[in-house]
Design a protein around this motif. Structure first.
Motif, PDB file in Angstrom:
ATOM      1  N   SER A  99       0.651  -1.228   0.080  1.00  0.00           N
ATOM      2  CA  SER A  99       0.246  -0.243   0.246  1.00  0.00           C
ATOM      3  C   SER A  99       0.617   0.760  -0.456  1.00  0.00           C
ATOM      4  N   ASP A 159      -2.573   2.347 -11.151  1.00  0.00           N
ATOM      5  CA  ASP A 159      -3.180   3.043 -11.108  1.00  0.00           C
ATOM      6  C   ASP A 159      -4.919   2.672 -10.117  1.00  0.00           C
ATOM      7  N   ARG A 176      -8.371   0.401  -7.863  1.00  0.00           N
ATOM      8  CA  ARG A 176      -7.765  -0.854  -7.280  1.00  0.00           C
ATOM      9  C   ARG A 176      -7.531  -1.867  -7.971  1.00  0.00           C
ATOM     10  N   HIS A 216      -1.216  -1.736  -1.425  1.00  0.00           N
ATOM     11  CA  HIS A 216      -2.319  -1.269  -1.480  1.00  0.00           C
ATOM     12  C   HIS A 216      -1.978   0.556  -1.046  1.00  0.00           C
ATOM     13  N   SER A 271      -4.035   3.988  -0.766  1.00  0.00           N
ATOM     14  CA  SER A 271      -5.269   4.325  -0.680  1.00  0.00           C
ATOM     15  C   SER A 271      -5.721   5.923  -0.943  1.00  0.00           C
ATOM     16  N   GLU A 272      -6.295   5.844  -1.484  1.00  0.00           N
ATOM     17  CA  GLU A 272      -6.698   7.676  -2.286  1.00  0.00           C
ATOM     18  C   GLU A 272      -6.509   8.681  -1.418  1.00  0.00           C
ATOM     19  N   GLN A 273      -5.143   9.919  -1.216  1.00  0.00           N
ATOM     20  CA  GLN A 273      -5.406  10.717   0.300  1.00  0.00           C
ATOM     21  C   GLN A 273      -4.079  12.207  -0.005  1.00  0.00           C
ATOM     22  N   GLN A 292      -5.369   6.608  -5.501  1.00  0.00           N
ATOM     23  CA  GLN A 292      -5.127   5.886  -5.240  1.00  0.00           C
ATOM     24  C   GLN A 292      -4.689   4.746  -5.918  1.00  0.00           C
ATOM     25  N   TYR A 341      -1.876   1.019  -6.791  1.00  0.00           N
ATOM     26  CA  TYR A 341      -1.272  -0.403  -5.756  1.00  0.00           C
ATOM     27  C   TYR A 341       0.015  -0.727  -6.546  1.00  0.00           C
TER      28      TYR A 341
END
Length: 225
Positions: A39, A102, A104, A120, A122-124, A138, A140
């Motif tokens: 991630s 990009d 999932r 993985h 996650s979008e931040q 987001q 992986y």
């Protein structure tokens, strides 16, 4: 050079590569299992923390440490609670990104066959990020450990994919999981995937289970051990 860390880690899991199987001449009848996932903005790992190269959607972006968070050929540190991006020459470097996509993982291209684990992302929207726009999208990252053991290698007992040369055991409840073919895993191997073919009819007569592999040759022919 200062390391850049993942914003937060959602979880860290060992790479238990469960596969979908259907019984064929198996004394225990049909077996079935599930697939694993794995991630960065926020990082969730599927397996232990590499060196092959592969293409991904991030290939067209600037590469090198600091250009994109965990871009292809960049490295991460060891991590159980968090993963940190570090220069590959650092003594803290543990794994290399072999593919970066990009979106999932469930919706994108599969990782290279010998990937050891998947991160993985996650979008931040942190106050500071790799390109200064305040966002880490987001995605992986497919990771390969810099040093052995490599659970993603054929027979290694892990990794996000099941490939030719891998071994599996009956995990109960109609499920199977990978284990090391040399018997060093917690479970003894019961079947080995010896060939990947387009259809079940192409498997050899010694096939005991059909393993769903995906790809252009989606059927794995597994023989009893």
């Amino acid at each position: 050079m200062r390391a850049r860390s993942a914003v937060r880690v959602l979880c860290a899991l060992p790479a238990l590569c469960a596969v979908l199987l259907t019984g064929c001449q198996s004394p225990s009848g049909g077996l079935a299992g599930g697939d694993t996932g794995a991630s960065g903005g926020a990082a969730r790992g599927d397996g232990p923390p590499g060196g092959d190269t592969a293409s991904g959607s991030a290939a067209g972006r600037p590469s090198g440490y600091g250009a994109v968070f965990l871009a292809i050929d960049e490295c991460s540190s060891f991590g159980t609670v968090s993963f940190t991006e570090v220069p590959c020459s650092s003594e803290r470097a543990a794994a290399r990104v072999v593919a970066r996509e990009d979106g999932r993982a469930a919706d994108g291209p599969p990782c290279p066959a010998t990937t050891d684990f998947v991160l993985h992302i996650s979008e931040q929207r942190p106050s500071a990020d790799e390109d200064g726009d305040g966002a880490v999208p987001q995605g992986y990252a497919c990771m390969r450990s810099l040093q052995p053991p490599h659970p993603g290698d054929p027979g290694g007992g892990g990794g996000p994919r099941t490939i030719v040369g891998d071994c599996v055991y009956d995990a109960g409840g109609g499920k199977v999981r990978e284990t090391a073919c040399d018997g060093t895993g917690k479970k003894k191997p019961q079947f080995k995937v010896v060939e990947a073919v387009a259809a079940r009819a192409d498997c050899p007569a010694s096939t005991g289970l059909y393993v769903r592999l995906g790809g252009e040759r989606p059927v794995g022919c597994a023989r009893p051990l």
